[in-house]
Design an enzyme around this catalytic site. Structure first.
Site, mmCIF file in Angstrom:
data_model
loop_
_atom_site.group_PDB
_atom_site.id
_atom_site.type_symbol
_atom_site.label_atom_id
_atom_site.label_comp_id
_atom_site.label_asym_id
_atom_site.label_seq_id
_atom_site.Cartn_x
_atom_site.Cartn_y
_atom_site.Cartn_z
ATOM 1 C CE LYS A 282 -9.275 36.696 -4.081
ATOM 2 N NZ LYS A 282 -8.890 37.610 -2.994
ATOM 3 C CG ASP A 352 -11.847 37.226 -1.320
ATOM 4 O OD1 ASP A 352 -11.338 36.138 -1.668
ATOM 5 O OD2 ASP A 352 -11.302 38.325 -1.527
ATOM 6 N NE ARG A 356 -10.341 34.833 7.359
ATOM 7 C CZ ARG A 356 -10.217 36.164 7.496
ATOM 8 N NH1 ARG A 356 -10.842 36.780 8.484
ATOM 9 N NH2 ARG A 356 -9.500 36.865 6.656
#
Length: 501
Positions: A282, A352, A356
């Site tokens: 990120k 990233d 899930r």
């Protein structure tokens, strides 16, 4: 804080403060009129001088009350009477809370609960909503302050919510009971989410679950270690944890207070205690806020605690997939293919998109170990949910219309809103992969929808809903901090299930 309910006239209250409403254009509420008459026109004179005109959120504290029994009167602006809806009520309660937080009195009588809120005719709702709003405004996170820090001190210790008639007291008492339990759950979730990532690790979450079950009767906790997950084939969750020195945990909390024949409601939370993005690192700006990536897990903790505290006659299971997502020589990489517990293979296009993956194995675990009536997962899953809905509502998906509707209604009831989003089969093709059963991300368009579509592949046999809470789990900027959402929504949903079937 002690919360009570009572029915009585405002001018007869022997308390440190009496709180009453003033509507726009200097229109006193019925309760303010009673105080004005008893004080010889004190409130009217204040309004004539222009110190209170009833604008929403405006406050004025009156002292020197003559023959009145109370020490102070707090006037709270409520805006236009015809527009006094749920949002206006919350803002008025928040304004009152801010004044009470700074006030010197130890007790107060709260008469805003007697006001007519448009679309609401239940004093239980009025009391509960006021309590939740007040507790939200009173919250402080001070656990990590140093010894030289002077912690916030509040003198107020007793607040009495007022209702018009004695016959309204049972509903008001219900509102206090539900409100206190919900507020405690929200606070628990906030404390967990606000804790820094060097303290709040997956192991810390597991320890919190064990501690919760130790102090609350009827709650059982089991923690699966990485060896246990490997034996179960949880390649998706373990793939995420590979880049971290902190071992992943699958935390299972069971509260069985219904009948044996009652199928449980299962709450599943994403517990990524820090998300650097893995190899798909990120940007550095605001990366500190990625400690909030376990907001879904925090909400499961809060809702479970609230359900047990209320002694709800219901069976509830909380499942938390806890891990960190960090870059390391052993971290999973774009192009890797992971095999989930379900046997479905996943091509990693972006590390990233890790939440899930963790939830996929958690959902399969739920399917294989329980026969649930309903499964609700919650996760700070996608920035796309923030783009779509901003910071007002969580994105709500699901494969069962009554379940989606029940969750939306619960959120509307407590002001912790969620908005239904599409989950059409057409979106599934965005997850096609040339090398595995699916990719872990789709294209840029509809990112929250394709993330939910990914999860749906692991929940097709379940009566399932998904809450993408990325836009509502925390605030940035000057007000930075966890919100505790959607604990209120989940708790109201469990209450509704208990008493409505």
């Amino acid at each position: 804080m002690e919360y009570l309910v009572k029915s009585g006239s405002p001018e007869k209250q022997r308390v440190g403060c009496v709180i009453v409403g003033i509507f726009d254009r200097r229109k006193p509420s019925t309760q303010a009129e009673a105080l004005d008459a008893a004080s010889g026109g004190l409130i009217a004179s204040v309004m004539r001088r222009g110190d209170m005109d009833g604008k929403l959120g405006q406050t004025t504290v009156l002292h020197g009350l003559g023959d009145l029994f109370c020490d102070r009167i707090l006037l709270v602006g409520c805006g236009k009477e015809r527009d006094f809806n749920t949002r206006a009520y919350q803002k008025a309660c928040a304004a009152a809370a801010a004044e009470l937080d700074a006030m010197g009195g130890v007790d107060a009588a709260f008469y805003l609960t007697e006001l007519n809120v448009r679309g609401r005719d239940d004093f239980g709702w009025s009391v509960k909503q006021a309590l939740l709003t007040i507790e939200d405004n009173f919250y402080r996170f001070e656990a990590c302050k140093g010894p030289s820090y002077e912690k916030h001190s509040r003198k107020l210790s007793r607040l009495v919510f007022q209702v018009p008639r004695r016959s309204d007291l049972p509903a008001a008492e219900r509102g206090v009971n539900e409100g206190v339990a919900t507020a405690n759950g929200v606070k628990f979730a906030k404390d967990l989410a606000n804790m820094p990532g060097n303290i709040c690790t997956p192991t810390y979450l597991a320890d919190q679950a064990t501690s919760l079950s130790d102090r609350m009767n009827g709650l059982k906790t089991q923690v699966l270690e990485e060896a246990d997950m490997e034996a179960l084939g949880m390649g998706a969750l373990l793939g995420v944890s590979r880049g971290s020195s902190q071992p992943a945990k699958l935390i299972v909390m069971e509260y069985n207070n219904g009948t044996k024949s009652d199928k449980p409601t299962v709450l599943v939370g994403k517990g990524v205690t820090f998300d650097a993005g893995g190899i798909s690192l990120k940007p550095g700006a605001a990366m500190d806020e990625m400690k909030y990536d376990m907001g879904g897990a925090a909400s499961v903790f809060g809702a479970m605690q609230a359900a047990v505290e209320m002694n709800l006659p219901i069976n509830v299971v909380g499942v938390i997939a806890a891990t960190e997502n960090l870059p390391d020589g052993d971290a999973y990489k774009p192009g890797d293919i992971l095999t989930s517990m379900s046997g479905q293979t996943i091509e990693i296009l972006n590390t990233d998109a890790e939440g899930r993956l963790a939830l996929a194995d958690a959902l399969t675990y739920v399917e294989r170990n329980y026969d649930p009536d309903a499964v609700v997962d919650m996760a700070t899953l996608t920035g796309a949910a923030v783009i779509a809905l901003g910071h007002e509502a969580a994105a709500l998906y699901g494969n069962n219309s009554p379940l989606r509707r029940a969750l939306r209604d619960a959120g509307d009831q407590v002001g912790d809103r969620a908005w239904p989003m599409p989950l059409w089969e057409e979106y599934q093709s965005d997850l096609d992969s040339n090398f595995a059963d699916m990719a872990n991300v789709g294209g840029r368009a509809g990112g929250s929808i394709t993330a939910a579509s990914f999860l749906h592949r692991f929940a097709r046999k379940l009566r399932w809903a998904h809450l993408d809470i990325a836009g509502v789990a925390w605030k940035s900027g000057k007000e930075k901090g966890a919100t505790g959402r959607p604990v209120s929504l989940l708790t109201q949903y469990l209450i509704d299930r208990t008493y409505q079937g």
